[in-house]
Design a protein around this motif. Structure first.
Motif, PDB file in Angstrom:
ATOM      1  N   ARG A 147      38.768  43.885  29.238  1.00  0.00           N
ATOM      2  CA  ARG A 147      37.714  44.243  30.205  1.00  0.00           C
ATOM      3  C   ARG A 147      37.178  45.651  29.928  1.00  0.00           C
ATOM      4  NH1 ARG A 147      40.767  41.791  35.544  1.00  0.00           N
ATOM      5  NH2 ARG A 147      40.112  39.627  35.259  1.00  0.00           N
ATOM      6  N   VAL A 186      46.073  46.667  39.690  1.00  0.00           N
ATOM      7  CA  VAL A 186      44.660  46.981  39.945  1.00  0.00           C
ATOM      8  C   VAL A 186      43.705  46.022  39.239  1.00  0.00           C
ATOM      9  CG1 VAL A 186      42.889  48.762  39.642  1.00  0.00           C
ATOM     10  CG2 VAL A 186      45.203  49.406  40.306  1.00  0.00           C
ATOM     11  N   CYS A 187      43.875  45.883  37.958  1.00  0.00           N
ATOM     12  CA  CYS A 187      42.971  45.031  37.180  1.00  0.00           C
ATOM     13  C   CYS A 187      43.558  43.616  37.188  1.00  0.00           C
ATOM     14  CB  CYS A 187      42.842  45.581  35.759  1.00  0.00           C
ATOM     15  SG  CYS A 187      41.512  44.806  34.837  1.00  0.00           S
ATOM     16  N   PRO A 192      40.166  41.969  40.518  1.00  0.00           N
ATOM     17  CA  PRO A 192      40.324  43.374  40.096  1.00  0.00           C
ATOM     18  C   PRO A 192      39.649  44.289  41.106  1.00  0.00           C
ATOM     19  CG  PRO A 192      38.719  42.223  38.727  1.00  0.00           C
ATOM     20  CD  PRO A 192      39.335  41.189  39.590  1.00  0.00           C
ATOM     21  N   SER A 193      40.135  45.511  41.197  1.00  0.00           N
ATOM     22  CA  SER A 193      39.653  46.401  42.274  1.00  0.00           C
ATOM     23  C   SER A 193      38.152  46.636  42.201  1.00  0.00           C
ATOM     24  CB  SER A 193      40.408  47.727  42.234  1.00  0.00           C
ATOM     25  OG  SER A 193      39.874  48.563  41.243  1.00  0.00           O
ATOM     26  N   CYS A 194      37.574  46.572  41.011  1.00  0.00           N
ATOM     27  CA  CYS A 194      36.136  46.843  40.914  1.00  0.00           C
ATOM     28  C   CYS A 194      35.290  45.737  41.557  1.00  0.00           C
ATOM     29  CB  CYS A 194      35.726  47.030  39.453  1.00  0.00           C
ATOM     30  SG  CYS A 194      36.342  45.728  38.389  1.00  0.00           S
ATOM     31  N   CYS A 208      40.487  51.914  40.742  1.00  0.00           N
ATOM     32  CA  CYS A 208      40.708  51.942  39.296  1.00  0.00           C
ATOM     33  C   CYS A 208      40.229  53.259  38.678  1.00  0.00           C
ATOM     34  CB  CYS A 208      39.982  50.774  38.640  1.00  0.00           C
ATOM     35  SG  CYS A 208      40.299  50.734  36.868  1.00  0.00           S
ATOM     36  N   PHE A 210      39.321  53.744  35.808  1.00  0.00           N
ATOM     37  CA  PHE A 210      38.326  53.466  34.757  1.00  0.00           C
ATOM     38  C   PHE A 210      36.979  53.012  35.314  1.00  0.00           C
ATOM     39  CE2 PHE A 210      42.058  52.070  31.825  1.00  0.00           C
ATOM     40  CZ  PHE A 210      42.316  53.397  31.503  1.00  0.00           C
ATOM     41  N   ILE A 211      36.816  53.080  36.616  1.00  0.00           N
ATOM     42  CA  ILE A 211      35.644  52.467  37.241  1.00  0.00           C
ATOM     43  C   ILE A 211      34.320  52.951  36.624  1.00  0.00           C
ATOM     44  CG2 ILE A 211      35.407  54.082  39.210  1.00  0.00           C
ATOM     45  CD1 ILE A 211      35.363  50.335  39.690  1.00  0.00           C
ATOM     46  N   CYS A 214      34.460  51.735  32.368  1.00  0.00           N
ATOM     47  CA  CYS A 214      34.842  50.377  31.932  1.00  0.00           C
ATOM     48  C   CYS A 214      33.601  49.512  31.676  1.00  0.00           C
ATOM     49  CB  CYS A 214      35.709  49.751  33.020  1.00  0.00           C
ATOM     50  SG  CYS A 214      36.101  48.038  32.702  1.00  0.00           S
ATOM     51  N   ALA A 217      33.370  46.377  34.096  1.00  0.00           N
ATOM     52  CA  ALA A 217      33.425  46.556  35.552  1.00  0.00           C
ATOM     53  C   ALA A 217      32.383  45.735  36.313  1.00  0.00           C
ATOM     54  CB  ALA A 217      33.286  48.035  35.887  1.00  0.00           C
ATOM     55  N   PRO A 220      34.046  41.582  35.487  1.00  0.00           N
ATOM     56  CA  PRO A 220      35.358  41.551  34.810  1.00  0.00           C
ATOM     57  C   PRO A 220      35.855  40.162  34.468  1.00  0.00           C
ATOM     58  CG  PRO A 220      35.565  42.281  37.100  1.00  0.00           C
ATOM     59  CD  PRO A 220      34.114  42.242  36.808  1.00  0.00           C
TER      60      PRO A 220
HETATM   61  S1  SF4 Z   1      37.012  48.804  36.276  1.00  0.00           S
HETATM   62 FE1  SF4 Z   1      37.593  47.659  34.457  1.00  0.00          FE
HETATM   63  S2  SF4 Z   1      39.759  48.175  34.136  1.00  0.00           S
HETATM   64 FE2  SF4 Z   1      39.221  48.773  36.226  1.00  0.00          FE
HETATM   65  S3  SF4 Z   1      39.779  47.012  37.500  1.00  0.00           S
HETATM   66 FE3  SF4 Z   1      37.628  46.765  36.932  1.00  0.00          FE
HETATM   67  S4  SF4 Z   1      37.658  45.528  35.090  1.00  0.00           S
HETATM   68 FE4  SF4 Z   1      39.704  46.320  35.362  1.00  0.00          FE
END
Ligand code: SF4
Length: 332
Positions: A147, A186-187, A192-194, A208, A210-211, A214, A217, A220
């Motif tokens: 992702r 999280v992912c 996934p959190s996003c 996350c 990486f929001i 990523c 995002a 995902p």
């Molecule tokens: S931002 Fe990317 S790494 Fe983070 S939860 Fe969403 S898909 Fe996964």
């Protein structure tokens, strides 16, 4: 990815891990390669909570070292593994202990020569026990990487390349553990959190790190889907035959229960009136319907096991369920 973006993502990941990582897990608070090895094998098909509470401490207490494990019989090892399933793991663990009783190898290549140790487990041991600069890819890390880098239908070799590219060489062990936790907490495969919106309650640690960077995002689920399992239905008939305080058992000679004890198979049509009960059981790709009967006699090549030895016998969770069903008979 530019060097500065990479460094920024690595730092954010470690900051997140520092606050939210599962650092309390017992196998993360040791550098003893044997203890970490045991945890890695147990965790291959079993939930963290179950391993931590019901198996890991007990196993290490009984077999505190590779040498102690190598000196145990396979039956004793199976006894401690009883109910955990996938008994080939226990057999491989025991076999590896016999082959390397003075200490596990310290490099990826030699580790992978031991039974049951593939690329993932070898990398995990090199990273988590030996603190080497190696990348690790398990299913959680694979999902995060696919992702994060926005790669569809990603192949395994490509995932290892991405892991290598992303590895934080200043803190490789913490980096790998952090990625693993990010995938587990999280992912997530489905939520996934996003993808959580403002009205949904976000569990602790779910923001996350990486929001902003990523690539996956925005969508995902496009980059990593969970494959749906294909199940095969099977019906099994087992007999309970007790004579002089001993129960008839058979040793499985093949499949994932190889070397474990099971109840003897019994032909249904001979014993319909003796049905004790039935239950459903799922294991690997099988959905089983199991019927248990009382039996006056069984084939000759059975093992007569004293009833008091049953609790420590190497038996699968399916056989345990069948025995539980027959509790009244066993205690007569
Ligand atoms: S931002 Fe990317 S790494 Fe983070 S939860 Fe969403 S898909 Fe996964």
């Amino acid at each position: 990815m530019s060097k500065s973006k990479l460094l920024d993502a690595q730092k954010k990941l470690l900051d997140w891990y520092e606050v939210h990582g599962r650092k309390e897990l017992p196998w993360r608070n040791t550098e003893d390669v044997y203890s970490i090895y045991v945890s890695e094998i147990m965790l291959q098909q079993t939930q963290v909570k179950r391993v931590m509470e019901e198996y890991y401490p007990q196993f290490l207490l009984k077999f505190p070292s590779l040498l102690a494990l190598s000196q145990a019989s396979l039956e004793e090892v199976f006894g401690m593994w009883s109910g955990l399933g996938y008994y080939r793991r226990a057999k491989n663990l025991h076999q590896s202990a016999i082959l390397s009783r003075d200490g596990l190898p310290k490099d990826l290549e030699s580790l992978q020569k031991l039974p049951g140790i593939g690329k993932y487990t070898a990398s995990a041991l090199c990273s988590f026990a030996y603190n080497q600069k190696v990348s690790v890819v398990d299913t959680n890390i694979a999902r995060v990487l696919a992702r994060y880098f926005g790669v569809e239908n990603v192949k395994e070799t490509h995932l290892w390349e991405l892991a290598e590219l992303f590895l934080n060489s200043s803190a490789p062990k913490a980096h790998n553990l952090a990625l693993m936790d990010l995938g587990a907490m999280v992912c997530l495969p489905k939520n996934p959190s996003c993808t959580l919106n403002d009205s949904q309650e976000m569990p602790l640690g779910c923001q996350c790190p990486f929001i902003e960077s990523c690539k996956g995002a925005n969508n995902p689920l496009k980059y990593y889907k969970t494959k749906s399992k294909v199940y095969e239905n099977k019906t099994l008939h087992f007999g309970i035959c007790i004579q002089d305080g001993k129960i008839a058992m058979k040793t499985s000679t093949e499949g994932m229960y190889k070397d474990m004890l099971k109840l003897p198979d019994i032909e249904k049509y001979h014993h319909e009136t003796n049905l004790i009960g039935s239950f459903k059981h799922s294991v690997t790709r099988y959905r089983l319907e199991v019927h248990v009967y009382t039996a006056d006699s069984v084939e000759e090549d059975v093992l007569w096991l004293p009833l008091e030895m049953l609790p420590n016998a190497p038996i699968s969770s399916m056989t345990q369920k069948a025995l539980k069903l027959s509790k009244a008979i066993l205690h007569d």
